[in-house]
Write a protein that holds these residues in place. Structure first.
Motif, PDB file in Angstrom:
ATOM      1  N   THR A  20     -60.932   5.986  95.750  1.00  0.00           N
ATOM      2  CA  THR A  20     -60.810   4.929  96.767  1.00  0.00           C
ATOM      3  C   THR A  20     -59.468   4.218  96.634  1.00  0.00           C
ATOM      4  OG1 THR A  20     -63.191   4.595  96.778  1.00  0.00           O
ATOM      5  CG2 THR A  20     -61.864   2.776  97.631  1.00  0.00           C
TER       6      THR A  20
ATOM      7  N   ASP B  30     -60.253   9.413  99.379  1.00  0.00           N
ATOM      8  CA  ASP B  30     -61.433   9.662 100.223  1.00  0.00           C
ATOM      9  C   ASP B  30     -61.777   8.463 101.088  1.00  0.00           C
ATOM     10  OD1 ASP B  30     -62.378  12.342  99.069  1.00  0.00           O
ATOM     11  OD2 ASP B  30     -62.031  11.086  97.304  1.00  0.00           O
ATOM     12  N   GLU B  31     -61.652   7.257 100.504  1.00  0.00           N
ATOM     13  CA  GLU B  31     -62.021   6.048 101.255  1.00  0.00           C
ATOM     14  C   GLU B  31     -60.953   4.976 101.070  1.00  0.00           C
ATOM     15  OE1 GLU B  31     -66.863   6.454 101.157  1.00  0.00           O
ATOM     16  OE2 GLU B  31     -65.951   4.548 100.544  1.00  0.00           O
TER      17      GLU B  31
ATOM     18  N   LYS C 139     -60.579   7.079 107.294  1.00  0.00           N
ATOM     19  CA  LYS C 139     -61.038   6.829 105.911  1.00  0.00           C
ATOM     20  C   LYS C 139     -61.292   5.349 105.657  1.00  0.00           C
ATOM     21  CE  LYS C 139     -58.453  10.679 103.921  1.00  0.00           C
ATOM     22  NZ  LYS C 139     -57.272  11.028 103.100  1.00  0.00           N
TER      23      LYS C 139
ATOM     24  N   LYS D 273     -63.239   2.475 105.442  1.00  0.00           N
ATOM     25  CA  LYS D 273     -64.694   2.276 105.441  1.00  0.00           C
ATOM     26  C   LYS D 273     -65.074   0.799 105.457  1.00  0.00           C
ATOM     27  CE  LYS D 273     -65.458   6.650 105.232  1.00  0.00           C
ATOM     28  NZ  LYS D 273     -65.581   7.336 106.511  1.00  0.00           N
TER      29      LYS D 273
ATOM     30  N   VAL E 191     -65.733  -1.663  96.714  1.00  0.00           N
ATOM     31  CA  VAL E 191     -65.480  -0.240  96.410  1.00  0.00           C
ATOM     32  C   VAL E 191     -66.780   0.439  95.974  1.00  0.00           C
ATOM     33  CG1 VAL E 191     -64.300   1.317  94.783  1.00  0.00           C
ATOM     34  CG2 VAL E 191     -63.058  -0.605  95.795  1.00  0.00           C
ATOM     35  N   ASP E 192     -66.986   1.638  96.465  1.00  0.00           N
ATOM     36  CA  ASP E 192     -68.152   2.430  96.049  1.00  0.00           C
ATOM     37  C   ASP E 192     -68.045   2.729  94.547  1.00  0.00           C
ATOM     38  OD1 ASP E 192     -70.013   4.435  95.557  1.00  0.00           O
ATOM     39  OD2 ASP E 192     -69.703   5.393  97.512  1.00  0.00           O
TER      40      ASP E 192
ATOM     41  N   SER F  97     -66.731   5.894  92.841  1.00  0.00           N
ATOM     42  CA  SER F  97     -65.307   6.269  92.839  1.00  0.00           C
ATOM     43  C   SER F  97     -64.859   6.598  91.420  1.00  0.00           C
ATOM     44  CB  SER F  97     -64.448   5.113  93.366  1.00  0.00           C
ATOM     45  OG  SER F  97     -64.887   4.702  94.646  1.00  0.00           O
TER      46      SER F  97
ATOM     47  N   VAL G 244     -59.683   4.217  91.374  1.00  0.00           N
ATOM     48  CA  VAL G 244     -59.396   3.205  92.395  1.00  0.00           C
ATOM     49  C   VAL G 244     -57.886   2.936  92.348  1.00  0.00           C
ATOM     50  CG1 VAL G 244     -59.894   0.892  93.268  1.00  0.00           C
ATOM     51  CG2 VAL G 244     -61.671   2.177  92.034  1.00  0.00           C
TER      52      VAL G 244
ATOM     53  N   TYR H 108     -62.418   3.692  87.560  1.00  0.00           N
ATOM     54  CA  TYR H 108     -63.209   2.583  88.122  1.00  0.00           C
ATOM     55  C   TYR H 108     -63.536   1.537  87.050  1.00  0.00           C
ATOM     56  CZ  TYR H 108     -67.033   0.099  90.415  1.00  0.00           C
ATOM     57  OH  TYR H 108     -67.836  -0.880  90.946  1.00  0.00           O
TER      58      TYR H 108
END
Ligand code: CTP
Ligand code: MG
Length: 225
Positions: free
Chosen positions: A3, A46-47, A71, A73, A93-94, A97, A100, A166
């Motif tokens: 991310t 990815d995001e 991308k 999100k 943030v997911d 991930s 980051v 992350y």
């Protein structure tokens, strides 16, 4: 998955324009869109989580969509300092991930390779920082007198992106005072005693900061369009 957090919630006081610098148009496109396009085009990302001020957040999502930033999100509101804005972005943030990457919205000249190489560096070592060499001779000054010359071979300018596993970034952002004295994430990670891999970047990956930077960025962006 990886991310990118792009921070663009600043006021741009040093640029002295009516609107924050990241929304000024260069060659008919807002600076922040150039930045987002580079991350959109990088296969290692990815995001994207975008951090904007409360004044600018409304209506930005459709602009990004029209610009093809698929991308993107999440868009979240920033804080009073850059570090607080990064923290707000990180909270969105997911957690799945692996890496980051944090990037200044006001750096539209970042290359796709620079993003990819910095993320690669973090995948291999845990933490990586895009850097550029220092070309001037650097002096120390005390009480109005030059007291010495610093060996510039040991110096680097910190650019962005800066990328971290992350958990490392989570730890760096928790428990620290996230005020204006924190101007990048690496300084927080350094405090944890974690070593950071330098990744050689392009000195032209400048941050729009002062009015003169706009002309320079425009002439460099012309080479891309
Ligand atoms: N930034 C942010 N939130 C803040 C302050 C800064 O998201 N509270 C972002 C800016 O939008 C910019 C990046 O962090 O993309 C780098 O910060 P800087 O160049 O200092 O931007 P500003 O703070 O907007 O400018 P100034 O310091 O001149 O006011
Ligand atoms: Mg600032």
């Amino acid at each position: 998955m990886n991310t990118a957090i792009i921070v663009a919630a600043g006021k741009g006081t040093r640029l002295e324009s009516d609107r924050p610098k990241q929304f000024l148009q260069i060659l008919g496109k807002p600076i922040i869109i150039y930045t987002l396009e580079r991350f959109e085009a990088c296969p290692m990302v990815d995001e994207i989580v975008l951090v904007l001020s409360a004044d600018e957040i409304n209506g930005f999502a459709p602009i990004a969509e029209r610009s093809g930033i698929g991308k993107l999100k999440k868009i979240v509101v920033g804080g009073d300092s850059r570090a607080a804005s990064v923290k707000n972005g990180f909270d969105a943030v997911d957690p799945a991930s692996a890496i980051v990457a944090v990037h200044d919205g006001a750096r539209p000249l970042v290359s796709i390779d620079e993003i990819g190489l910095t993320i690669d560096g973090a995948l291999e070592s845990g933490a990586a920082c895009l850097v550029a060499p220092v070309t001037d001779t650097i002096k120390t000054v005390e009480d109005g007198v030059i007291t010495g010359t610093v060996d510039r071979r040991a110096l680097r300018r910190a650019l962005t992106p800066q990328a971290f596993r992350y958990d490392i970034l989570r730890q760096a952002l928790s428990g620290s005072l996230l005020d204006d004295s924190v101007t990048d994430e690496c300084s927080l990670v350094e405090r944890l005693g974690i070593s950071i891999r330098p990744v050689e970047g392009d000195p032209r990956n400048i941050k729009v900061t002062h009015p003169d930077d706009l002309k320079r960025v425009e002439s460099l962006l012309k080479q891309y369009v």
